[in-house]
Write an enzyme that holds these catalytic residues in place. Sequence first.
Site, PDB file in Angstrom:
ATOM      1  N   GLU A  44       0.826  -1.134   0.019  1.00 38.53           N
ATOM      2  CA  GLU A  44      -0.228  -0.082   0.161  1.00 38.53           C
ATOM      3  C   GLU A  44       0.947   1.202  -0.104  1.00 38.53           C
ATOM      4  O   GLU A  44       2.171   1.231   0.236  1.00 38.53           O
ATOM      5  CB  GLU A  44      -0.972  -0.030   1.353  1.00 38.53           C
ATOM      6  CG  GLU A  44      -1.789  -1.214   1.092  1.00 38.53           C
ATOM      7  CD  GLU A  44      -2.909  -1.076   2.134  1.00 38.53           C
ATOM      8  OE1 GLU A  44      -2.813  -0.471   3.100  1.00 38.53           O
ATOM      9  OE2 GLU A  44      -4.052  -1.899   2.180  1.00 38.53           O
ATOM     10  N   GLU A  55      -1.783 -10.082  -6.279  1.00 40.42           N
ATOM     11  CA  GLU A  55      -1.755 -10.809  -7.614  1.00 40.42           C
ATOM     12  C   GLU A  55      -0.936 -10.104  -8.659  1.00 40.42           C
ATOM     13  O   GLU A  55      -0.114 -10.959  -9.094  1.00 40.42           O
ATOM     14  CB  GLU A  55      -2.958 -11.069  -7.968  1.00 40.42           C
ATOM     15  CG  GLU A  55      -4.003 -11.543  -7.159  1.00 40.42           C
ATOM     16  CD  GLU A  55      -4.883 -10.922  -6.305  1.00 40.42           C
ATOM     17  OE1 GLU A  55      -4.105  -9.690  -5.683  1.00 40.42           O
ATOM     18  OE2 GLU A  55      -6.227 -10.773  -6.010  1.00 40.42           O
ATOM     19  N   CYS A  89      -6.941  -6.898 -11.154  1.00 42.41           N
ATOM     20  CA  CYS A  89      -6.261  -7.985 -11.230  1.00 42.41           C
ATOM     21  C   CYS A  89      -6.537  -8.893 -12.268  1.00 42.41           C
ATOM     22  O   CYS A  89      -6.007  -9.647 -12.990  1.00 42.41           O
ATOM     23  CB  CYS A  89      -5.933  -8.537  -9.915  1.00 42.41           C
ATOM     24  SG  CYS A  89      -4.883  -7.472  -8.800  1.00 42.41           S
TER      25      CYS A  89
HETATM   26  N1  THU Z   1      -6.002  -6.335  -2.421  1.00 40.51           N
HETATM   27  C1  THU Z   1      -5.184  -7.309  -3.003  1.00 40.51           C
HETATM   28  O1  THU Z   1      -3.884  -7.321  -2.778  1.00 40.51           O
HETATM   29  N2  THU Z   1      -5.673  -8.235  -3.786  1.00 40.51           N
HETATM   30  C2  THU Z   1      -7.021  -8.323  -4.039  1.00 40.51           C
HETATM   31  O2  THU Z   1      -7.546  -9.348  -4.780  1.00 40.51           O
HETATM   32  C3  THU Z   1      -8.047  -7.716  -3.375  1.00 40.51           C
HETATM   33  C4  THU Z   1      -7.420  -6.271  -2.719  1.00 40.51           C
HETATM   34  C5  THU Z   1      -5.432  -5.388  -1.595  1.00 40.51           C
HETATM   35  C6  THU Z   1      -5.298  -3.729  -2.047  1.00 40.51           C
HETATM   36  C7  THU Z   1      -5.380  -3.276  -0.908  1.00 40.51           C
HETATM   37  O3  THU Z   1      -3.850  -3.157  -0.314  1.00 40.51           O
HETATM   38  C8  THU Z   1      -6.180  -4.036   0.373  1.00 40.51           C
HETATM   39  O4  THU Z   1      -6.299  -5.473  -0.410  1.00 40.51           O
HETATM   40  C9  THU Z   1      -7.594  -3.620   0.473  1.00 40.51           C
HETATM   41  O5  THU Z   1      -8.361  -3.282  -0.636  1.00 40.51           O
END
Ligand code: THU
Length: 129
Positions: A44, A55, A89
């Site tokens: 993040e 992913e 993704c």
């Molecule tokens: N996130 C992922 O890494 N993969 C997903 O498929 C869904 C969301 C992350 C993005 C963000 O850091 C957190 O989950 C909340 O949305």
Amino acid sequence: MKPAKLVKLAIEAAANAYAPYSRFQVGAALLTAGGKVFTGCNVENASYGLTICAERVALYKAVSSGERAFTALAVAANADDYCTPCGACRQVLAEFCGNAAVYMANRQGAYRVATVAELLPAAFALAKS
Ligand code: THU
């Protein structure tokens, strides 16, 4: 590789997530056609839109290491719900692995499975020259 093993690697990868804003830690483990595994976690940013999902980290690590063919992906979060890939993704995964199995897991290791093509029917694509 058995799905349960790939799911375990995704759960372990989630431990490296940098998610101080959402507290939602996600891990991914991508299996190449040759049997190698590339893992990723979400990273993040204080400028929220710059966050990258687990992913895509796994996929970009693999592609930037010279891999192009994939057979399976496991995704897991620190949550009781199954973790499904976000829409962005799905589009990125469709570029390289439309037929790959996606194991969508929860923190206990239970999972559902679908192909990328099932998760994103009619994905956008351009002819490759
Ligand atoms: N996130 C992922 O890494 N993969 C997903 O498929 C869904 C969301 C992350 C993005 C963000 O850091 C957190 O989950 C909340 O949305």
